[in-house]
Design a protein around this motif. Structure first.
Motif, PDB file in Angstrom:
ATOM      1  N   PRO A  55      28.935  48.021  60.898  1.00  0.00           N
ATOM      2  CA  PRO A  55      27.620  48.483  61.357  1.00  0.00           C
ATOM      3  C   PRO A  55      27.807  49.563  62.415  1.00  0.00           C
ATOM      4  O   PRO A  55      28.832  49.607  63.100  1.00  0.00           O
ATOM      5  N   VAL A  56      26.844  50.445  62.551  1.00  0.00           N
ATOM      6  CA  VAL A  56      26.981  51.537  63.509  1.00  0.00           C
ATOM      7  C   VAL A  56      25.627  51.928  64.063  1.00  0.00           C
ATOM      8  O   VAL A  56      24.605  51.828  63.380  1.00  0.00           O
ATOM      9  N   GLU A  57      25.633  52.355  65.300  1.00  0.00           N
ATOM     10  CA  GLU A  57      24.442  52.905  65.952  1.00  0.00           C
ATOM     11  C   GLU A  57      24.813  54.256  66.570  1.00  0.00           C
ATOM     12  O   GLU A  57      25.944  54.453  67.002  1.00  0.00           O
ATOM     13  N   VAL A  58      23.848  55.147  66.613  1.00  0.00           N
ATOM     14  CA  VAL A  58      24.027  56.442  67.263  1.00  0.00           C
ATOM     15  C   VAL A  58      23.050  56.526  68.431  1.00  0.00           C
ATOM     16  O   VAL A  58      21.847  56.348  68.256  1.00  0.00           O
ATOM     17  N   HIS A  59      23.567  56.780  69.623  1.00  0.00           N
ATOM     18  CA  HIS A  59      22.752  56.842  70.839  1.00  0.00           C
ATOM     19  C   HIS A  59      22.902  58.205  71.496  1.00  0.00           C
ATOM     20  O   HIS A  59      23.979  58.794  71.479  1.00  0.00           O
ATOM     21  N   ASP A  60      21.840  58.695  72.095  1.00  0.00           N
ATOM     22  CA  ASP A  60      21.872  59.919  72.886  1.00  0.00           C
ATOM     23  C   ASP A  60      21.772  59.559  74.360  1.00  0.00           C
ATOM     24  O   ASP A  60      20.839  58.865  74.783  1.00  0.00           O
ATOM     25  N   VAL A  61      22.708  60.055  75.139  1.00  0.00           N
ATOM     26  CA  VAL A  61      22.722  59.832  76.588  1.00  0.00           C
ATOM     27  C   VAL A  61      22.485  61.176  77.266  1.00  0.00           C
ATOM     28  O   VAL A  61      23.185  62.160  76.985  1.00  0.00           O
ATOM     29  N   VAL A  62      21.502  61.244  78.152  1.00  0.00           N
ATOM     30  CA  VAL A  62      21.184  62.476  78.873  1.00  0.00           C
ATOM     31  C   VAL A  62      21.765  62.396  80.279  1.00  0.00           C
ATOM     32  O   VAL A  62      21.502  61.453  81.025  1.00  0.00           O
ATOM     33  N   THR A  63      22.581  63.387  80.647  1.00  0.00           N
ATOM     34  CA  THR A  63      23.195  63.399  81.969  1.00  0.00           C
ATOM     35  C   THR A  63      22.222  63.918  83.019  1.00  0.00           C
ATOM     36  O   THR A  63      21.190  64.504  82.695  1.00  0.00           O
ATOM     37  N   ILE A  68      23.146  66.455  76.637  1.00  0.00           N
ATOM     38  CA  ILE A  68      22.821  65.336  75.754  1.00  0.00           C
ATOM     39  C   ILE A  68      24.084  64.966  74.986  1.00  0.00           C
ATOM     40  O   ILE A  68      24.595  65.756  74.186  1.00  0.00           O
ATOM     41  N   LEU A  69      24.596  63.781  75.250  1.00  0.00           N
ATOM     42  CA  LEU A  69      25.867  63.339  74.689  1.00  0.00           C
ATOM     43  C   LEU A  69      25.627  62.261  73.641  1.00  0.00           C
ATOM     44  O   LEU A  69      24.945  61.273  73.907  1.00  0.00           O
ATOM     45  N   GLU A  70      26.185  62.463  72.464  1.00  0.00           N
ATOM     46  CA  GLU A  70      26.041  61.475  71.390  1.00  0.00           C
ATOM     47  C   GLU A  70      27.125  60.411  71.535  1.00  0.00           C
ATOM     48  O   GLU A  70      28.320  60.724  71.579  1.00  0.00           O
ATOM     49  N   VAL A  71      26.708  59.168  71.610  1.00  0.00           N
ATOM     50  CA  VAL A  71      27.619  58.036  71.769  1.00  0.00           C
ATOM     51  C   VAL A  71      27.494  57.140  70.546  1.00  0.00           C
ATOM     52  O   VAL A  71      26.386  56.896  70.066  1.00  0.00           O
ATOM     53  N   HIS A  72      28.624  56.650  70.046  1.00  0.00           N
ATOM     54  CA  HIS A  72      28.633  55.831  68.834  1.00  0.00           C
ATOM     55  C   HIS A  72      29.007  54.390  69.164  1.00  0.00           C
ATOM     56  O   HIS A  72      29.958  54.152  69.913  1.00  0.00           O
ATOM     57  N   THR A 111      18.086  56.059  68.359  1.00  0.00           N
ATOM     58  CA  THR A 111      19.040  55.014  68.047  1.00  0.00           C
ATOM     59  C   THR A 111      18.904  54.676  66.592  1.00  0.00           C
ATOM     60  O   THR A 111      17.816  54.400  66.115  1.00  0.00           O
ATOM     61  N   GLU A 112      20.021  54.727  65.882  1.00  0.00           N
ATOM     62  CA  GLU A 112      20.008  54.381  64.468  1.00  0.00           C
ATOM     63  C   GLU A 112      20.519  52.955  64.330  1.00  0.00           C
ATOM     64  O   GLU A 112      21.697  52.685  64.485  1.00  0.00           O
ATOM     65  N   ASP A 113      19.622  52.019  64.076  1.00  0.00           N
ATOM     66  CA  ASP A 113      20.011  50.626  63.914  1.00  0.00           C
ATOM     67  C   ASP A 113      20.333  50.376  62.451  1.00  0.00           C
ATOM     68  O   ASP A 113      19.460  50.427  61.602  1.00  0.00           O
ATOM     69  N   MET A 203      27.174  57.776  80.746  1.00  0.00           N
ATOM     70  CA  MET A 203      27.455  56.970  79.558  1.00  0.00           C
ATOM     71  C   MET A 203      27.710  55.511  79.919  1.00  0.00           C
ATOM     72  O   MET A 203      27.216  54.597  79.242  1.00  0.00           O
ATOM     73  N   LEU A 204      28.460  55.263  80.987  1.00  0.00           N
ATOM     74  CA  LEU A 204      28.729  53.879  81.389  1.00  0.00           C
ATOM     75  C   LEU A 204      27.445  53.158  81.801  1.00  0.00           C
ATOM     76  O   LEU A 204      27.232  51.994  81.435  1.00  0.00           O
ATOM     77  N   GLN A 205      26.604  53.843  82.565  1.00  0.00           N
ATOM     78  CA  GLN A 205      25.351  53.212  82.983  1.00  0.00           C
ATOM     79  C   GLN A 205      24.450  52.924  81.789  1.00  0.00           C
ATOM     80  O   GLN A 205      23.803  51.875  81.715  1.00  0.00           O
TER      81      GLN A 205
END
Length: 451
Positions: A55-63, A68-72, A111-113, A203-205
């Motif tokens: 399973p995978v999700e795609v998240h966008d994190v804004v600094t 805008i950083l894409e996190v998997h 977020t892609e669930d 990203m950590l937060q």
């Protein structure tokens, strides 16, 4: 003379590959039907994960400064039964374009669930969350480019971890901003300092908020370690967010390493100014054309594929030759993933000045930025979380002497682990088929002591 010959050899091989690519592009197009490159070649990180049945999700994190950083994410679910590993089709041109030419998208978080999920929970009731960060010119894809029982991200998932794969500004998955585009010079005006001050904390937060985990585990490879160490020097309170840290090729110092870098280091400032005047601010930018050509030339159906392996060896050190030849075309399509030239310049400054320090603007600008003519040192003593360092004696980018100095300055070093293989290089930490037995299982054993 030996160093000069090595540099000239590297340049000659790279030039020959470029000329071959230029001459054979039309030939490759004509003969494309005679062989098929690996079906994973043009897949994005999330597609690679899905292809292996996870399973995978795609998240966008804004600094804080608007990137805008894409996190998997691979949520902690069992791998699904699938025949996709052996029965895949090439993505269409739209998917290739989306992968190679990311554009400014809607800035709202997406977020892609893929599946409903729950956090992996230990006996103590703590979520088992791990965040993994890549090296210079790399991306989240580097941790999933192998078989499901060999790639680091999948090994961690199978061990019950909630796996998050980060991306830095400027790579394939970090080319978006709230107000800027990659065509704006200001977009590329960042160094490792900005990565450490803004990208990694954001990203950590985000991961802590999404998972409800007060603390998470961290794995860095190469510059992913530098960013972690620099972040703790800038934001020491973030130590409380991290349960434990594992460094693969863990260096902050670089002056004993690659000879080619040593030759470039003295001219760093002139080189950066010259390229900036020409508007060349992006470094090793991947394009659709170069990706197709290089991945095609590195296919195991092409007789010159050994040259691709040789170039990797010249960059990273002697290899165990334990990277699947059929997968080299996939690696070539995803690497390099791009960055800012200023990041590369700061790495060369580390080599030149034999120190781990903030970006050196020159005496006048340094005084404006830092209040002194020299940039401040980044303090490894600020890293108080338990650290395990995993290194190799044949790694020319994370040289054993540089690793030794780095680890000696960490106040809470718990594990100092030399990889038990004579030819295990800097990139084998990512792609070698024996990395699981030589490295990953020891990382997991280390982590499990803290849950």
């Amino acid at each position: 003379m030996a160093v000069i010959r090595k540099v000239l050899t590297t340049i000659l091989i790279a030039f020959c590959c470029y000329r071959i690519a230029e001459a054979d592009e039309e030939k490759l197009s004509r003969n494309r039907r005679s062989f098929q490159i690996h079906p994973h070649t043009y897949m994005t990180t999330d597609e690679l994960i899905r292809a292996r049945g996870y399973p995978v999700e795609v998240h966008d994190v804004v600094t804080e400064d608007g990137y805008i950083l894409e996190v998997h994410r691979i949520p902690p679910l069992s791998r699904q039964s699938t025949e996709q590993d052996l029965n895949l089709t090439l993505p269409d041109e739209t998917e290739v374009k989306r992968y190679l030419e990311p554009q400014l998208l809607n800035v709202s978080a997406r977020t892609e669930d893929v599946n409903n999920h729950r956090n992996g929970i230990t006996a103590k009731g703590d979520p088992k969350v791990v965040f993994v960060l890549h090296c210079f010119l790399c991306s989240s894809a580097d941790f999933v480019m192998n078989d499901h029982n060999q790639a680091l991200a999948f090994v961690l998932s199978d061990a019950g971890y909630d796996v998050w794969l980060g991306n830095n500004r400027g790579n394939l998955y970090g080319r978006r901003h709230l107000t800027l585009t990659p065509n704006d010079p200001q977009f590329w005006e960042f160094s490792i300092d900005k990565n450490a001050r803004y990208d990694l904390p954001a990203m950590l937060q985000y991961v802590r908020t999404k998972t409800g985990a007060n603390q998470l585990s961290y794995i860095g490879h190469s510059m992913g370690n530098m960013m972690f160490f620099a972040m703790m020097s800038i934001h020491p309170h973030i130590n409380s967010w991290v349960r434990v840290m594992a460094g693969l090729g863990p260096v902050a110092y670089m002056y004993n390493g690659h000879a080619q870098l040593g030759l470039l280091a003295p001219i760093t400032d002139k080189l950066e100014r010259s390229l900036a005047k020409k508007g060349l601010l992006e470094f090793m930018a991947p394009t659709k054309t170069t990706s197709k050509i290089v991945s095609g030339l590195c296919s195991d159906a092409i007789f010159i594929q050994p040259i691709c392996q040789l170039i990797l060896d010249l960059i990273a050190g002697p290899s165990s030759r334990n990277v699947d030849p059929a997968y080299i075309s996939v690696i070539a399509a995803h690497t390099p993933a791009g960055s800012s030239f200023r990041v590369f310049a700061q790495l060369l400054q580390f080599v030149r000045d034999r120190s781990f320090q903030a970006y050196d603007w020159g005496p006048t600008q340094n005084y404006k930025e830092y209040g002194s003519e020299k940039p401040p040192l980044l303090k490894l003593s600020a890293v108080t979380v338990p650290v395990a360092g995993f290194w190799s004696s044949s790694d020319v980018l994370a040289h054993p002497k540089d690793v030794e100095r780095t680890l000696s300055e960490l106040p809470n070093l718990v594990v100092n682990h030399r990889v038990q293989h004579d030819n295990f290089n800097h990139l084998d930490f990512l792609w070698a088929e024996n990395a699981k037995s030589l490295v990953y299982r020891h990382v997991i054993d280390f982590f499990n002591q803290y849950y």
